[in-house]
Design a protein around this motif. Structure first.
Motif: not given
Length: 125
Positions: A49-60, A73-76, A92-99
């Motif tokens: 759950y923590l990881i999913q929440y962090r990735i959600e925040k990162a996407c935003s 990455a550091h901010q989340v 997500t299926g993508l790298s952060p830059k691809e996303y």
């Protein structure tokens, strides 16, 4: 409810280094019992759950500003960029830059389509 308390704790402190033991201690129960309760309620572990929440925040963050992906990455709460990148891609299926590139492309495309669909104000028939 213990699970909700843990969720609130994760959503408040996700930027920090959180462990299952820390979460369990803060919730006043054992780590194994917290994991069991989480799985019964959400079908995932507290750390998942923590990881999913962090990735959600990162996407935003990736879509809201021009921060470097390393800074996102550091901010989340990910302090190892390579680990962040691997986890982000797994989720997500993508790298952060691809996303970022794909989502910005989608936003621009959607805006272009809405401009084409919007009728002209002074159009004469």
């Amino acid at each position: 409810d213990v699970v909700q308390n843990c969720i609130n704790l994760i959503q408040t402190e996700y930027k920090e280094s959180l462990s299952l033991e820390y979460l369990a201690t803060e919730c006043g129960i054992s780590a194994s019992y917290l994991s069991r309760l989480f799985r019964q309620s959400l079908q995932i572990s507290p750390i998942q759950y923590l990881i999913q929440y962090r990735i959600e925040k990162a996407c935003s963050l990736l879509l809201r500003n021009n921060l470097r992906t390393e800074d996102v990455a550091h901010q989340v709460g990910f302090y190892d960029y390579n680990y962040f990148s691997r986890v982000f891609k797994r989720v997500t299926g993508l790298s952060p830059k691809e996303y970022r590139k794909k989502e910005f492309s989608n936003i621009v495309e959607n805006q272009r389509i809405s401009l084409e669909i919007t009728p002209q104000e002074n159009e004469e028939e």
